[in-house]
Design an enzyme around this catalytic site. Structure first.
Site, PDB file in Angstrom:
ATOM      1  CG  ASP A 332      32.472 106.472  -2.678  1.00 36.16           C
ATOM      2  OD1 ASP A 332      33.166 106.772  -1.685  1.00 36.16           O
ATOM      3  OD2 ASP A 332      31.525 107.193  -3.069  1.00 36.16           O
ATOM      4  CG  ASP A 334      33.717 110.343  -2.425  1.00 38.14           C
ATOM      5  OD1 ASP A 334      32.676 110.090  -3.027  1.00 38.14           O
ATOM      6  OD2 ASP A 334      34.022 109.792  -1.331  1.00 38.14           O
ATOM      7  CG  ASP A 422      30.654 109.284  -6.326  1.00 39.84           C
ATOM      8  OD1 ASP A 422      30.288 108.470  -7.190  1.00 39.84           O
ATOM      9  OD2 ASP A 422      30.171 109.334  -5.176  1.00 39.84           O
TER      10      ASP A 422
HETATM   11  N1  DCT Z   1      28.039 114.323   0.073  1.00 41.93           N
HETATM   12  C1  DCT Z   1      27.355 115.444  -0.291  1.00 41.93           C
HETATM   13  N2  DCT Z   1      26.130 115.341  -0.852  1.00 41.93           N
HETATM   14  C2  DCT Z   1      25.609 114.117  -1.071  1.00 41.93           C
HETATM   15  C3  DCT Z   1      26.314 112.959  -0.735  1.00 41.93           C
HETATM   16  C4  DCT Z   1      27.549 113.090  -0.162  1.00 41.93           C
HETATM   17  O1  DCT Z   1      27.824 116.559  -0.080  1.00 41.93           O
HETATM   18  N3  DCT Z   1      24.392 114.038  -1.578  1.00 41.93           N
HETATM   19  C5  DCT Z   1      29.333 114.472   0.729  1.00 41.93           C
HETATM   20  C6  DCT Z   1      29.331 114.069   2.165  1.00 41.93           C
HETATM   21  C7  DCT Z   1      30.414 113.077   2.321  1.00 41.93           C
HETATM   22  C8  DCT Z   1      31.102 113.047   0.970  1.00 41.93           C
HETATM   23  O2  DCT Z   1      30.240 113.671   0.065  1.00 41.93           O
HETATM   24  C9  DCT Z   1      31.441 111.677   0.502  1.00 41.93           C
HETATM   25  O3  DCT Z   1      30.317 110.813   0.551  1.00 41.93           O
HETATM   26  P1  DCT Z   1      30.500 109.271   0.803  1.00 41.93           P
HETATM   27  O4  DCT Z   1      31.436 108.695  -0.184  1.00 41.93           O
HETATM   28  O5  DCT Z   1      29.144 108.667   0.880  1.00 41.93           O
HETATM   29  O6  DCT Z   1      31.102 109.247   2.259  1.00 41.93           O
HETATM   30  P2  DCT Z   1      32.566 108.964   2.777  1.00 41.93           P
HETATM   31  O7  DCT Z   1      32.699 109.773   3.996  1.00 41.93           O
HETATM   32  O8  DCT Z   1      33.559 109.163   1.696  1.00 41.93           O
HETATM   33  O9  DCT Z   1      32.474 107.451   3.208  1.00 41.93           O
HETATM   34  P3  DCT Z   1      33.104 106.178   2.493  1.00 41.93           P
HETATM   35  O10 DCT Z   1      34.487 106.108   3.054  1.00 41.93           O
HETATM   36  O11 DCT Z   1      32.267 105.020   2.909  1.00 41.93           O
HETATM   37  O12 DCT Z   1      33.089 106.403   1.022  1.00 41.93           O
HETATM   38 MG    MG Z   2      33.456 108.129  -0.148  1.00 40.67          MG
END
Ligand code: DCT
Ligand code: MG
Length: 498
Positions: A332, A334, A422
């Protein structure tokens, strides 16, 4: 393996003659040795007695039983030459430390966590002709003290551990999933490839099960436990179901127990009522299960920024998550969005969503209003979602906006794709904490919190940092401020891929 067990046993044998009769040893798994050169005999005697009175075992002679060598004011080159000439077999596993570690430990009355600044580096290892394997002793049990880039030298082991982690998570079995996550994370931080089981001696977080798996992979190229899971119908089905946006392990399990094994069966089952999130998950399944590229993430950044600029030129938008850590692909995208005007961040986010809707970009939107209440902080639950206003979106991304077009399946000529996005909007005074939390990785965050709690008596989450000793919140404008409060060396985002 038998060699490893023999070594472990040797290290755990009762306290040797040298230290008997000096009171109770509190810290059984460490043995100190103080280097007399430069320190002088009388200071060494004094420090030895001091350490013993605090429950530390101190050896008078340098031997393979020693775990921590402490030196004061000696040059690294002299010290390492002397150590190498002393005929020790276990030298690569010894912690060779500066007196600062000793002093801090005496002050705390316990061995303090090892940090890079405590180590006396063997300079010959830094020279180009040196061995590529650094002393494993320098690896911390906390991911926030290990630099981990996206370059993984131990992928064949970490992929295996990741399968075990996933399987335990799908089965809601937290204990072992945490253990294997930590083991995988330690191996990801190494700048060298594990080529023998002996090379893992002294590495933290690797239990017997992890070592057995490493040994099997070294010998046969794969692990029997992992192969068994990969062939398991239950694992395959739960993994498939949980890959749908909005379907967690519990729902996946429920569908599996109903006897369902494929998406077609789920969608044809009259007893199943999909929620809005799951409906969107199935509708856009092909697109959102395909990785998002960095170019696509950057294009989305420009699209959001254009919307934000129409509202206020003062807003701050940053790409966080895996892309901020330098990853080329993600599941995704962020973003963190805030404004210097306190209290205006929630409106800003809502207006951005409205603009997307008007532009026809909004394929799905789950908006969650702020539940932020500083009086309810600090929260003790590590994994709880934070309370900032946020939205979980599926956006339509036009190929024309992306350099080289969007990632598409062969034969797909729609010219656009759906992407999971997100956006989180913390108030400006919480910005640094939210940025640190949303940059991840998840393992890095978990270990930051664990480190804060156990090594510093502080509570950290996405909202703030609380010092339990001083009974107060610590303010921070930047991520560097937070690392400094925690007494940690600063780690750049690209070093946080734990
Ligand atoms: N995070 C957080 N609280 C949550 C979920 C996530 O603080 N309940 C933080 C931790 C990592 C960050 O947000 C981004 O989450 P992901 O998109 O799931 O991880 P990513 O490292 O960006 O992995 P990807 O590259 O697969 O998106
Ligand atoms: Mg991510």
């Amino acid at each position: 393996k038998s060699l490893m067990i023999a070594v472990v046993k040797k290290r755990l044998k009762p306290v040797g003659d040298d230290v008997q009769g000096h009171g109770e040893v509190k810290f059984q798994d460490i043995r100190l040795y103080l280097v007399e050169r430069k320190m002088g005999r009388s200071r060494r005697t004094f420090l030895t007695q001091l350490a013993r009175s605090k429950g530390f075992a101190v050896e008078d002679n340098l031997s393979d039983g020693v775990t921590h060598v402490v030196s004061e004011e000696n040059q690294a080159t002299w010290l390492w030459t002397w150590l190498k000439e002393s005929g020790l077999r276990d030298l690569p596993r010894m912690q060779v430390l500066d007196i600062s570690w000793f002093t801090e430990s005496m002050r705390e009355g316990r061995p303090v966590a090892l940090e890079t600044r405590h180590y006396i580096q063997d300079v010959s290892l830094i020279l180009p002709e040196a061995s590529p394997t650094p002393p494993v002793a320098a690896v911390s049990q906390y991911a926030c003290q290990r630099q981990t880039t996206t370059e993984n030298h131990n992928k064949k082991f970490t992929d295996a551990f990741d399968v075990l982690v996933e399987n335990y998570e799908l089965n809601d079995n937290d204990g072992p999933s945490v253990a294997f996550r930590r083991a995988a994370s330690v191996l990801k931080s190494l700048s060298w490839t594990v080529r023998s089981l002996e090379a893992t001696n002294g590495l933290p977080c690797l239990g017997d099960h992890s070592k057995t798996i490493i040994e099997e992979i070294l010998q046969y190229g794969c692990s029997s436990d992992v192969e068994k899971i990969l062939r398991d119908e239950r694992y395959q089905t739960l993994k498939l179901f949980a890959s749908v946006f909005g379907v967690g392990p519990k729902t996946a399990e429920k569908w599996y127990r109903k006897g369902l094994r494929s998406f077609d069966e789920v969608l044809a089952e009259p007893g199943i009522q999909l929620n809005r999130m799951q409906e969107a998950g199935f509708l856009h399944y092909g697109d959102i299960s395909r990785a998002v590229s960095k170019a696509e993430a950057q294009a989305l950044g420009s699209i959001i920024d254009e919307a934000v600029q129409r509202i206020t030129p003062h807003a701050v938008l940053v790409l966080t998550g895996g892309f901020r850590r330098g990853k080329e692909f993600g599941h995704d995208v962020d973003f963190l969005l805030t404004t210097p005007e306190p209290g205006k961040e929630e409106d800003l986010l809502l207006t951005v969503i409205k603009i997307f809707r008007k532009q026809g970009l909004l394929l799905y939107c789950d908006y969650q209003a702020s539940t932020f209440d500083m009086s309810k902080f600090p929260c003790l639950k590590f994994e709880a979602m934070d309370h900032f206003p946020k939205c979980f979106l599926i956006l339509r991304l036009e190929g024309s906006r992306v350099e080289g077009g969007v990632q598409q399946e062969e034969g797909d000529d729609r010219g656009w794709r759906a992407v999971r996005v997100d956006i989180v909007s913390p108030p400006i005074d919480r910005y640094a904490f939210a940025l640190l939390g949303w940059t991840g990785s998840r393992q890095f965050e978990r270990d930051l919190r664990r480190f804060a709690r156990w090594e510093r008596k502080m509570l950290l989450d996405n909202h703030g940092l609380y010092d339990k000793t001083k009974n107060k919140f610590l303010a921070a404008k930047t991520e560097k401020d937070i690392f400094a409060h925690l007494g940690l060396e600063y780690m750049e985002p690209w070093q946080r891929n734990a």
